[in-house]
Design an enzyme around this catalytic site. Structure first.
Site, mmCIF file in Angstrom:
data_model
loop_
_atom_site.group_PDB
_atom_site.id
_atom_site.type_symbol
_atom_site.label_atom_id
_atom_site.label_comp_id
_atom_site.label_asym_id
_atom_site.label_seq_id
_atom_site.Cartn_x
_atom_site.Cartn_y
_atom_site.Cartn_z
ATOM 1 N N THR A 30 0.856 -1.181 0.000
ATOM 2 C CA THR A 30 0.000 0.000 0.000
ATOM 3 C C THR A 30 0.899 1.242 0.000
ATOM 4 O OG1 THR A 30 -1.564 -1.257 1.335
ATOM 5 C CG2 THR A 30 -1.827 1.145 1.322
ATOM 6 N N GLU A 63 9.782 -7.153 -2.138
ATOM 7 C CA GLU A 63 10.261 -6.063 -2.970
ATOM 8 C C GLU A 63 11.727 -6.262 -3.338
ATOM 9 O OE1 GLU A 63 8.599 -5.691 -0.185
ATOM 10 O OE2 GLU A 63 6.907 -4.318 -0.512
ATOM 11 N N ARG A 113 5.216 6.916 0.662
ATOM 12 C CA ARG A 113 4.571 6.534 1.932
ATOM 13 C C ARG A 113 5.574 6.591 3.071
ATOM 14 N NH1 ARG A 113 2.398 0.343 3.223
ATOM 15 N NH2 ARG A 113 3.158 0.361 5.367
ATOM 16 N N ASN A 1009 -4.548 -8.554 3.616
ATOM 17 C CA ASN A 1009 -4.552 -7.168 4.071
ATOM 18 C C ASN A 1009 -4.428 -6.166 2.944
ATOM 19 O OD1 ASN A 1009 -4.618 -5.317 6.360
ATOM 20 N ND2 ASN A 1009 -2.515 -4.827 5.780
#
Lengths: 1186, 331
Positions: A30, A63, A113, A1009
């Protein structure tokens, strides 16, 4: 002719990235996940890039893995990209250094973020970008959805030309999820701008055995430095090339950009500099202030790296005297944040080189704003300019918060309205499940596409997964919208859930004369007096026009269930008059056919009927000129709540967290336990009611309840004195407990209405078999009564743990849960296991929780479900990161082991003063049963009293450590995303080390999630994101892999299939002196079925052989037994009887039946094979070498 | 060589044996076997409108639940496919069946809304079905809905559907009608080409251990045929509509009894489930042999020979027969 799209920043960026790349390797995080998901969807739809080929999209395990794959793909000459954010970007850093060091042309798109520090945040700031600034990547910042689209291309073009890889970023959520109308770049335009010679040159630099060379050598001090400096020319030329690309882009598209841009008064004396979406807000404010005669301006920094001093200096007005540089990040210990330091350095260098004509050097200050998407509004911008007006403006300030600890924050006036008055601003309050957000997104698309309005939509979700409140902020204007902040002044407010009016100040943004649309179950005759007094007051004072509709009744009549989105959408369009209502209805119907057509004509027809019916039921509410109501706003927390809860938690629950000062928080990030019990969200329309005459006291309901809302107690009947009249109890059915009563209570304000307790209840009413011992009833009429019963129930004593058998559900039901009322989904399949863990071991547990659903429902503010018992003991819980959870929890283990050893040493040293007997019993006493633990606690109390009388440092040391003599239960908790993928390396290593840790994997078979991306736990044939045509590879068998160690306790459990087996597994894992792994089957909303059937699905999973229950206990070898016990029977139902109850399988059968059939065959064979292996292994004898 | 050909619904059939609507007919391979075994026509399994609606609702719910609820997970499943529901699969099956065999394929439809009946009837026609069987399967449970209302609704429905399609429609009815001749006559006037007697309602059973109502599928027996032949005999030649029997047809004699009472065709399923599809060959052979032994040159000449009007004592099919039966029990 220009083509427009109305969508969000993620889609805007991905729309270009997809078309200009050949390979896309991603990992979801996210707020960047949608970019990868869109790429995957388009690839599945066989959409082509500009070279007429479908990009290859692959999801990696982390990642780090994605970056490695990107690096490899680039080295092999493919145009490659990835999308990420936050910690994900950090995991890419080692490869980013490599990619840049090797001069690979590429773009990484980032939805910026916050990096987790004292807490995790999914929201926006630039800490991730800044952490990557030394990698050698160029950094290009977009400040709007249009720019996210345009700069996705500009960065690609620039990277191909310069061979410097680019980080293209835009603000997470504020831009990534903001819906806006933007002009599309066509394929032809891209082809005009992309020089194919550069693409071929990129390919020609690839690793190839046909043209072999090596890259990635190991170098020594003699040459590394020189070789490193050889890239300098590429970086020196880069800014000018980027500028040229921008100019070229501007000529083709008429949208002009520069590396730095100035906006404001040409003779400005005060200037602020910033990056990202806040530039838009600054521009809007500067325009307002210029209009008032203030000589101010703002500089938008777009190309942050390489930082071009010359381009920067060109845009600064020569009249500038004071500059404030605003950073959206924090670098503790530094004398200033990164952009500030760069600006100071740039101006200093310029003056040193005599390159400017600014007279004396301007005064430069730096400040921080907007961390974790803290709003940055025009009054705040003004406050910064006002600060610059002072003789000595503060440096290192903050804006947007109240810092009463270091005194760094600037004050700002919230009363000034600087938002453009020609914008239509509308705010909508809804529930996650009612479709409010999707209706608003549709409205934006319709108005954006069908009118010449510019549109903006920003959506705020609370942190709960059940009963989540959503707030939609929508703006419409005939001019481009720059307001990059929430709406504070609106002309339209809609409240789609009547219960909100008594707990949320829904009208706080309403301007004088605004329209208020209220969905309510009351008629116009009765609704006025159902409104709280404060709401009536606001309506009267602001002279609002109020309209009411009973959308739920209409939805029910039309067969739409609780989805009121279409109905409320038509009401808004009808009342707002942004477009003609007849046109609006037609367009909405078109969108319904487009959005729902695939789901079937019955769905389309119902929604179209809603379009036609809605306005017929909308009525304007006449109201008196005085307040006539008697209802107060609901108290946020009870009066007897602890101080922190009253002072802080309540403010956060009430949506006033922004007003809390810095001093309200512990600097190390700690929060008190057990605060969800004060939330009392009251989100269910129905709740279970207990019928004691039917109940068989089996305890299954309390174990099944995901939110610890259904509880059972046994207590001496005398305790019933003072019970409310409606309180129910029956004699306890338990041998040796004469004079005891049994009671079940349900908390009405915490229940989510999931019905799991009713479904699992095995007891039927003999005279009315459709009724059970628990039956759902409407909650509002019985809420007060049941709350009173609940309060009494909670006051009853807890059972003595030492007298309970932890291997029987009938006993475990009486253990106090120390995990309660979480924000998990209604019917969550994970939380019953978590609650069970808290019951069994919570009072001595230390829990390391991987990032995922469990860390969100376990630790997302404003309140935490992890609680303490009456003795003040309970789980100590922490979330570190995603990938490191096993190692993090392992760290708890080794620290506890070291403490124990040291405490033992101290104990032995102090033995003469303490007494040998006590010392020996503390060290040697067994620590397995509850009785053992209770006895040990008593010994510790004695030890403490003795230590108090010994005055020496060793005694003081031991005093601080002596709790370690009670066995600590260390749990590593997390989902399959952690255990199977990103954290597997660490998990594997921890298991191999063999220390006493317990691992609980909550296996939902997908990344729940972050919205359902495939993991290696996803089964063969199931649809998930990145497996749109069904996963083609079998599920990783983590259980079997762990068993191959031979030294790890392993169990596979499913609470809904065999609760007693699950209990055994938990207890054996805890007792096992070594690493233990439990993999638990967890129904999840991502699997696509009504979770009230979750327990039944667990049974079918086991009955089909898909999820064989087992326990592998190495200790059994010592008894000459096979360590593997297969606890479930051979398959008794075909696999399809289990899987085709779930949308994740069914949807493939509906879309690609041939492929679904093939995958079913393979999956069925796989189940048979795997079960066969376990059966074979379980049947082996010791002498066969098992 | 006995001529077993008949025509039913205006379609020439090589014999009066039809495979009735059942799960056997979901498989194209089975349908091919049926043709190989000389079965004259196949009625496919029923398409239930509520099944389609349920499937659509389940998919919609499954795809949309939890969406736009939580900032990190705005959706859970990739939703961009084209989905097929029971109706698409059904239409595909009709197309494939028509490609695979030459015998007529009759679609079977069980709707719940007038709109649904019409829509799916047209789709079945457009998919290539030779005829359509409308399965009127409504179990009235509400005391405030009169029998007249129920039956009027049936008739209206038949009218609506038959007026919108070109292919012939057969109406499969249950025994529970106040006046079967009246209703069938109205069906005939409304455009129905045939009526199929009678639907078998599967009666649930009770599990006393779990206090549950449980589904209970029992195959038919030849005993059930008698109800059907009685009514076929009563209806024969009274109105312009073909008559067909379904339920209780297990043997060659059952087929012959059905034809004798006045049915154009007899439909079989339970017997195939028990004995296999090749059983059809034996049944047809038995029919031929009986006709030959009894000097009938064709099945058409045997049709209706024992209808109500043709027997010496028509009361045998009426109430008086009841007294006779009871009397025979005493002796």
């Amino acid at each position: 002719m220009a083509e427009y799209m109305t969508s969000d920043g993620n889609e805007a960026a991905a729309h270009v990235a997809y078309r200009v790349n050949e390979v896309i390797a991603i990992y979801p995080i996210t707020p960047s996940s949608p970019m990868g998901e869109l790429a995957d969807q388009w690839a599945a739809e066989e959409r082509k890039n500009i070279w007429g080929s479908v990009p290859l999209v692959v999801e990696m395990q982390s990642e780090g893995g994605a970056a490695g794959a990107v690096h490899g793909s680039l080295q092999r000459g493919a145009l490659t990209t990835t999308f990420t954010a936050s910690q994900g970007l950090l995991l890419m850093i080692p490869n980013m250094f490599k990619i840049a060091g090797e001069l690979n042309a590429a773009v990484i798109h980032v939805a910026a973020r916050t990096i987790a520090t004292h807490a995790l945040s999914i929201f926006c700031d630039h800490s991730d970008i800044m952490a990557a600034r030394s990698t050698g990547f160029a950094i290009l910042s977009s400040s709007s959805v249009q720019e996210a689209h345009d700069f996705a291309l500009i960065s690609q073009l620039a990277s191909l030309k310069t061979r410097v890889p680019f980080l293209h970023f835009f603000d997470g959520f504020r831009t990534s999820h903001e819906i806006s109308k933007f002009e599309l770049i066509s394929d032809d335009q891209i082809k005009t701008l992309i020089d194919n010679k550069l693409v071929i040159a990129h390919r020609e630099r690839a690793l190839s055995p046909d043209n072999p060379f090596i890259r990635g050598t190991s170098q020594n001090p003699d040459i590394f430095f020189q070789a490193r400096e050889s890239v300098n020319p590429f970086y020196n030329y880069c800014p000018e090339i980027v500028e040229n690309v921008m100019v070229q882009f501007g000529k083709l598209t008429k949208r002009e950009y520069h590396l730095f841009e100035y906006f404001g008064s040409p003779d400005a004396e005060r200037v602020i500099i910033l990056m990202g979406s806040s530039q838009q807000t600054a521009e809007e404010t500067v325009q307002y202030l210029n209009g008032k005669g203030e000589k101010v301006g703002c500089i938008k920094a777009r190309l942050y790296r390489p930082f071009s001093v010359s381009h920067f200096l060109k845009v600064i007005p020569s009249t500038v005297r004071k500059i404030a540089v605003l950073d959206r990040t924090k670098e503790p210990g530094s004398i200033g944040e990164p952009l500030y330091l760069d600006v100071v350095s740039a101006i200093n260098q310029a003056y040193a080189a005599n390159r400017v004509d600014l007279g004396s050097m301007p005064f430069i200050t730096g400040g921080r704003y907007g961390l974790s998407s803290k709003e940055f509004t025009p009054p705040m911008v003004k406050a910064v300019f006002d600060e610059l007006s002072k003789d000595k403006p503060q440096n290192n300030f903050t804006i947007g918060i109240n810092d009463d600890v270091s005194g760094k924050s600037l004050q700002y006036d919230t009363g000034i309205v600087m938002e453009p008055t020609d914008q239509i601003s509308a705010v909508f309050y809804g529930y996650g499940s009612d479709g409010t957000v999707s209706a608003n997104k549709n409205t934006l698309k319709i108005i954006g596409t069908e009118t010449d309005y510019f549109v903006q939509g920003y959506f705020v979700y609370d942190s709960m997964k059940a009963g989540s409140v959503t707030v939609s902020h929508l703006r419409f204007s005939h001019k481009p919208i720059k307001s990059s902040y929430r709406i504070f002044h609106s002309v339209f407010v809609a409240c789609h859930q009547f219960s909100f009016v008594e707990r949320i100040p829904v009208l706080e943004t309403a301007l004088q004369g605004a329209t208020f649309l209220l969905n309510c179950p009351y008629s116009t005759d009765t609704v006025w007096n159902k409104l709280p007094k404060t709401v009536q007051k606001t309506i009267i004072e602001k002279k609002l026009r109020v309209f009411v509709i009973d959308a739920y009744s209409i939805a029910k009549e039309l067969g739409l269930g609780n989805r009121i989105n279409t109905i409320m959408q038509i009401c808004f369009l009808g009342l707002s008059e942004i477009m003609s209502i007849s046109v609006a209805k037609e367009k909405v119907k078109e969108y319904i056919r487009k959005s729902y057509g695939r789901h079937g004509d019955s769905i389309v027809n119902k929604n179209i009927a809603a379009v036609d019916q809605a306005l017929k039921h909308l009525n304007e509410l006449p109201y008196p000129e005085e307040i006539t109501g008697s209802i107060d706003m609901r108290k946020v927390v009870p009066n007897d709540a602890p101080e922190f809860v009253k002072a802080c938690t309540s403010r956060m629950i009430a949506g006033q967290g922004d007003e809390l000062p810095v001093s309200a928080f512990d600097p190390d990030g700690r929060f008190p336990s057990g605060t969800t019990r004060y939330m009392k969200r009251n989100i269910t329309g129905e709740m279970p009611v207990w019928d004691p005459d039917v109940c068989i006291q089996c305890g299954r309901c309390s174990l099944a309840c995901p939110h610890a809302v259904v509880r059972a107690k046994m207590f001496h009947t005398a305790r019933l004195a003072g019970a409310p009249q409606s309180f129910k109890s029956v004699p306890l059915k338990r041998r040796g407990y004469d004079g005891y009563s049994y009671s079940i209570a349900i908390s009405p304000d915490d229940c989510t209405g999931c019905r799991l307790c009713v479904v699992v209840c095995p007891a039927k009413n003999k005279t009315d078999p459709k009724l059970k011992a628990l039956n759902m009833q409407p909650q509002p009429p019985i809420r007060e009564r049941e709350n009173e019963n609940w309060r009494f129930f909670i006051s009853l004593p807890e059972s003595d743990r030492t007298g309970l058998n932890f291997n029987r559900i009938q006993d475990v039901q009486f253990l106090e849960p120390l995990f309660e009322f979480s924000g998990a989904c209604a019917g969550c399949g994970e939380t019953p296991y978590v609650t069970l863990l808290s019951r069994l071991f919570g009072e001595r547990a230390i829990i390391a929780n991987a990032t995922g659903c469990s860390s969100i429902y376990g630790g997302n503010e404003p309140a935490t479900p992890w609680a303490a018992n009456r003795q003040g003991r309970g789980p100590a819980w922490s979330n570190s990161l995603f990938e490191d959870n096993a190692e993090f929890g392992f760290g708890f283990r080794i620290a506890v082991d070291k403490e124990f050893n040291y405490a033992k040493e101290l104990l032995q040293k102090l033995a003469p003063g303490i007494g040998e007997e006590l010392v020996n019993s503390l060290i040697e006493a067994p620590r397995k049963t509850e009785k053992d633990i209770s006895d040990q606690r008593n010994r510790i109390d004695i030890l403490r009293s003795k230590l108090n009388k010994i005055d020496n440092p060793a005694a003081k040391d031991l005093f601080s450590l002596c709790d370690v003599f009670v066995k600590k239960s260390i749990w590593l908790l997390g989902g399959d995303g952690w255990a199977y993928d990103i954290g597997f390396g660490g998990l594997d290593h921890v298991m191999a080390l063999g220390k006493d840790v317990n691992i609980l994997v909550l296996d939902t078979e997908v990344y729940s999630n972050t919205g359902g991306q495939m993991s290696k736990a996803t089964p063969l044939g199931a649809v998930a994101k990145f497996a749109a045509r069904g996963k083609r590879t079998p599920k990783k068998d983590l259980v079997m892999m762990a068993m191959t160690y031979g030294s790890v306790y392993v169990a596979r459990i499913a609470l809904g299939a065999d609760g007693n087996q699950a209990l055994k597994a938990f207890n054996e894992a805890e007792a096992f002196d070594g690493s233990s792994l439990i993999v638990a089957y967890c129904p999840c909303i991502g699997q696509g079925y009504n979770l009230s059937n979750g327990m039944e699905q667990q049974k079918r999973a086991v009955q089909s052989g898909y999820w064989p229950l087992l326990r592998y206990n190495p200790d059994l070898r010592k008894e000459g037994k096979n360590p593997l016990q297969l606890d479930s029977s051979p398959p008794s139902i075909p696999l399809e009887h289990y899987i085709y109850n779930e949308t994740r399988y069914k949807m493939l059968q509906r879309s690609l039946p041939g492929e679904a059939a093939q995958l079913l065959k393979r999956a069925s064979d796989e189940v048979k094979m795997r079960y066969g292996w376990y059966k074979y292994w379980a049947a082996m004898k010791m002498e066969d070498g098992v | 060589m006995i001529d077993l050909s008949v025509d039913y619904l205006g379609i020439p059939l090589k014999n009066p044996l039809v495979a009735s609507s059942s799960p056997l007919c979901t498989s194209i391979d089975n349908i091919k076997k049926m043709e190989d075994e000389q079965i004259a026509a196949v009625v496919l399994q029923s398409l239930f409108e509520e099944q389609v609606i349920l499937e659509q609702r389940e998919l919609d719910t499954g795809l949309l639940q939890g969406t736009e609820h939580f900032a990190e997970a705005l959706t859970y499943l990739p939703d961009f496919g084209t989905y097929r529901f029971a109706s698409s699969g059904y239409l595909e099956q009709i197309r494939k069946a028509k490609e695979a065999v030459d015998i007529p394929i009759i679609g079977s439809l069980n709707g719940i809304s007038t709109g649904g009946w019409i829509k799916y009837a047209k789709e079945i026609q457009d998919a290539g079905a030779d005829a359509l069987e409308l399965n009127l399967y409504y179990l009235p449970t509400r005391p405030d809905i009169s029998s007249q209302q129920v039956e009027n609704n049936y008739v209206e429905l038949v009218k609506e559907v038959t007026s919108r399609i070109r292919i012939p429609a057969a109406i499969k009815i249950s025994f529970f009608l106040s006046s079967i001749p009246d209703t069938v006559s109205k069906f005939a006037d409304s455009g129905a080409s045939a009526v199929v007697l009678f639907n078998r309602f599967y009666q649930p059973d009770l599990n006393l251990d779990s206090l549950n109502v449980v589904p209970n599928l029992k195959l038919s027996t030849s005993d059930e045929l008698r109800l059907r032949i009685r009514w076929i005999a009563i209806l024969y030649n009274k109105m312009n509509i073909d008559l067909a029997i379904t339920g209780g047809v297990h043997t060659s004699l059952d087929v012959l009894k059905g034809i004798a009472s006045g049915a154009k065709v007899t439909m079989m399923t339970s017997a195939f489930l028990l004995n296999g599809i090749p059983y059809a060959g034996a049944v047809l052979e038995g029919v031929s042999q009986w006709l030959e032994r009894n000097d009938y040159k064709s099945i058409r000449s045997f049709q209706g020979v024992l209808n109500q009007a043709s027997v010496e004592n028509p009361e045998a099919y009426e109430r008086a027969n009841y007294m006779q039966v009871l009397g025979s029990y005493n002796t």
